[in-house]
Design a protein around this motif. Structure first.
Motif, mmCIF file in Angstrom:
data_model
loop_
_atom_site.group_PDB
_atom_site.id
_atom_site.type_symbol
_atom_site.label_atom_id
_atom_site.label_comp_id
_atom_site.label_asym_id
_atom_site.label_seq_id
_atom_site.Cartn_x
_atom_site.Cartn_y
_atom_site.Cartn_z
ATOM 1 N N CYS A 1 24.139 32.992 34.124
ATOM 2 C CA CYS A 1 25.007 33.503 35.176
ATOM 3 C C CYS A 1 26.436 33.038 34.905
ATOM 4 O O CYS A 1 26.684 31.849 34.721
ATOM 5 C CB CYS A 1 24.538 33.001 36.534
ATOM 6 S SG CYS A 1 25.546 33.572 37.904
ATOM 7 N N SER A 2 27.370 33.979 34.848
ATOM 8 C CA SER A 2 28.764 33.635 34.532
ATOM 9 C C SER A 2 29.695 34.575 35.276
ATOM 10 O O SER A 2 29.781 35.752 34.964
ATOM 11 C CB SER A 2 29.004 33.750 33.018
ATOM 12 O OG SER A 2 30.358 33.493 32.705
ATOM 13 N N PHE A 3 30.382 34.038 36.276
ATOM 14 C CA PHE A 3 31.300 34.832 37.090
ATOM 15 C C PHE A 3 32.684 34.205 36.978
ATOM 16 O O PHE A 3 32.853 33.013 37.250
ATOM 17 C CB PHE A 3 30.833 34.837 38.549
ATOM 18 C CG PHE A 3 31.659 35.725 39.448
ATOM 19 C CD1 PHE A 3 31.524 37.102 39.400
ATOM 20 C CD2 PHE A 3 32.548 35.181 40.349
ATOM 21 C CE1 PHE A 3 32.266 37.928 40.227
ATOM 22 C CE2 PHE A 3 33.300 35.997 41.194
ATOM 23 C CZ PHE A 3 33.157 37.374 41.126
ATOM 24 N N GLY A 4 33.663 34.983 36.559
ATOM 25 C CA GLY A 4 34.972 34.399 36.327
ATOM 26 C C GLY A 4 36.125 35.319 36.675
ATOM 27 O O GLY A 4 35.930 36.485 37.020
ATOM 28 N N PHE A 5 37.316 34.763 36.567
ATOM 29 C CA PHE A 5 38.546 35.487 36.875
ATOM 30 C C PHE A 5 39.546 35.245 35.756
ATOM 31 O O PHE A 5 39.723 34.122 35.285
ATOM 32 C CB PHE A 5 39.130 34.991 38.208
ATOM 33 C CG PHE A 5 40.456 35.622 38.567
ATOM 34 C CD1 PHE A 5 40.500 36.878 39.152
ATOM 35 C CD2 PHE A 5 41.646 34.957 38.322
ATOM 36 C CE1 PHE A 5 41.720 37.464 39.490
ATOM 37 C CE2 PHE A 5 42.867 35.528 38.655
ATOM 38 C CZ PHE A 5 42.902 36.781 39.243
ATOM 39 N N THR A 6 40.196 36.310 35.326
ATOM 40 C CA THR A 6 41.255 36.214 34.327
ATOM 41 C C THR A 6 42.544 36.726 34.945
ATOM 42 O O THR A 6 42.619 37.883 35.356
ATOM 43 C CB THR A 6 40.919 37.059 33.071
ATOM 44 O OG1 THR A 6 39.672 36.632 32.528
ATOM 45 C CG2 THR A 6 42.006 36.887 32.029
ATOM 46 N N GLY A 7 43.523 35.856 35.044
ATOM 47 C CA GLY A 7 44.774 36.240 35.677
ATOM 48 C C GLY A 7 45.967 36.054 34.770
ATOM 49 O O GLY A 7 45.861 35.469 33.690
ATOM 50 N N SER A 8 47.097 36.544 35.213
ATOM 51 C CA SER A 8 48.336 36.449 34.443
ATOM 52 C C SER A 8 49.306 35.497 35.133
ATOM 53 O O SER A 8 49.906 35.829 36.149
ATOM 54 C CB SER A 8 48.977 37.840 34.308
ATOM 55 O OG SER A 8 50.285 37.723 33.764
ATOM 56 N N LEU A 9 49.449 34.294 34.582
ATOM 57 C CA LEU A 9 50.426 33.348 35.116
ATOM 58 C C LEU A 9 51.843 33.869 34.908
ATOM 59 O O LEU A 9 52.751 33.557 35.677
ATOM 60 C CB LEU A 9 50.253 31.984 34.452
ATOM 61 C CG LEU A 9 48.985 31.225 34.846
ATOM 62 C CD1 LEU A 9 48.874 29.929 34.056
ATOM 63 C CD2 LEU A 9 48.949 30.930 36.335
ATOM 64 N N ARG A 10 52.033 34.680 33.867
ATOM 65 C CA ARG A 10 53.355 35.273 33.631
ATOM 66 C C ARG A 10 53.736 36.192 34.792
ATOM 67 O O ARG A 10 54.888 36.189 35.247
ATOM 68 C CB ARG A 10 53.350 36.055 32.316
ATOM 69 C CG ARG A 10 54.727 36.614 31.917
ATOM 70 C CD ARG A 10 54.611 37.447 30.646
ATOM 71 N NE ARG A 10 54.141 36.646 29.542
ATOM 72 C CZ ARG A 10 54.926 35.893 28.774
ATOM 73 N NH1 ARG A 10 56.224 35.840 29.010
ATOM 74 N NH2 ARG A 10 54.421 35.190 27.775
ATOM 75 N N ALA A 11 52.764 36.984 35.262
ATOM 76 C CA ALA A 11 53.031 37.885 36.395
ATOM 77 C C ALA A 11 53.318 37.090 37.661
ATOM 78 O O ALA A 11 54.215 37.429 38.436
ATOM 79 C CB ALA A 11 51.843 38.824 36.601
ATOM 80 N N VAL A 12 52.546 36.008 37.881
ATOM 81 C CA VAL A 12 52.766 35.158 39.052
ATOM 82 C C VAL A 12 54.152 34.515 38.983
ATOM 83 O O VAL A 12 54.894 34.477 39.973
ATOM 84 C CB VAL A 12 51.675 34.075 39.150
ATOM 85 C CG1 VAL A 12 52.010 33.063 40.254
ATOM 86 C CG2 VAL A 12 50.315 34.705 39.414
ATOM 87 N N TYR A 13 54.502 34.010 37.805
ATOM 88 C CA TYR A 13 55.811 33.368 37.620
ATOM 89 C C TYR A 13 56.951 34.362 37.873
ATOM 90 O O TYR A 13 57.966 34.024 38.471
ATOM 91 C CB TYR A 13 55.917 32.805 36.203
ATOM 92 C CG TYR A 13 57.245 32.159 35.907
ATOM 93 C CD1 TYR A 13 57.553 30.896 36.420
ATOM 94 C CD2 TYR A 13 58.195 32.808 35.118
ATOM 95 C CE1 TYR A 13 58.780 30.305 36.150
ATOM 96 C CE2 TYR A 13 59.419 32.223 34.853
ATOM 97 C CZ TYR A 13 59.702 30.968 35.365
ATOM 98 O OH TYR A 13 60.924 30.387 35.114
ATOM 99 N N LYS A 14 56.737 35.600 37.438
ATOM 100 C CA LYS A 14 57.754 36.641 37.642
ATOM 101 C C LYS A 14 58.011 36.850 39.136
ATOM 102 O O LYS A 14 59.164 36.908 39.571
ATOM 103 C CB LYS A 14 57.287 37.948 36.995
ATOM 104 C CG LYS A 14 58.206 39.153 37.227
ATOM 105 C CD LYS A 14 57.650 40.388 36.520
ATOM 106 C CE LYS A 14 58.551 41.604 36.703
ATOM 107 N NZ LYS A 14 58.568 42.080 38.100
#
Length: 222
Positions: A159-172
């Motif tokens: 079982c593997s549930f995860g999230f991939t986000g963009s810190l660059r977008a958040v920083y922007k």
């Protein structure tokens, strides 16, 4: 799943970001996807002259990828496409219902989007968090099950549930809003629910404690 979604959501909110939208869908396990993609492929084949070249290629391999196309003509075609929620078996339908109920318990606003699918390799619950304003729409990240990847890597269906986000977008976004983020460390409460019902109620307690700026460490697992 609800805890991970909550963690990402609260992280972004605590950074001071507003106008956030959580879109969520359930694309089922491998067998549900196979049956649904056959039906979706049949529908899309009848609309191939209205789709872009990339979507016609996706129709041959992974029809679910068509949902990720930003072409307005393709989106218009998809508005009448069959939805994956109608093809979920009882197990997957119950699973998704439990997730939505947990999000309701946490008072996390979400939009059910039956025409959303994560990238290839995702299964079951899929979600994305976007920043939407009058000026722009920016995807901050996507999450879902990665069981198929774990199967390929480990030979077992972990079982593997995860999230991939963009810190660059958040920083922007933070830079545009000229937001300064304070740093917090440590914890004040160790939260250990006993039993399934207690775990659901503890999700709400976890959120409420965080909302009051009480630093919490939790153990929701077995």
């Amino acid at each position: 799943e609800a805890q991970l979604i909550s963690a990402v959501w609260e992280f972004l909110v605590l950074l001071g970001l507003s106008d956030l939208v959580l879109e969520i869908n359930h694309i089922g396990e491998e067998e549900c996807q196979r049956v649904y993609q056959e039906a979706l492929g049949d529908y899309l084949n009848g609309k191939k002259y209205e789709l872009c070249d990339a979507c016609n290629e996706h129709t041959k391999k992974r029809p679910l990828n068509v949902f990720r196309c930003q072409n307005l003509d393709c989106q218009a075609v998809l508005s009448e496409a069959p939805t994956v929620l109608d093809y979920l078996d009882e197990k997957n339908h119950k699973h998704f219902t439990n997730i939505l109920e947990a999000l309701d318990e946490l008072n996390i606003p979400y939009q059910l989007n039956p025409l959303y699918s994560g990238p290839e390799g995702h299964s079951r619950t899929n979600f994305t968090i976007k920043y939407k304003s009058k000026a722009q729409t920016l995807t901050l990240g996507e999450g879902g099950y990665h069981d198929r990847y774990m199967q390929q890597l480990c030979g077992k269906n972990f079982c593997s549930f995860g999230f991939t986000g963009s810190l660059r977008a958040v920083y922007k976004l933070l830079s545009e809003a000229k937001t300064i983020v304070a740093k917090e460390t440590g914890s004040e409460v160790f939260l250990v629910p006993l039993g399934e019902l207690a775990s659901k109620k503890a999700l709400r307690l976890f959120r409420d404690l965080i909302a009051q700026r009480i630093l919490v460490y939790d153990h929701f697992g077995n």
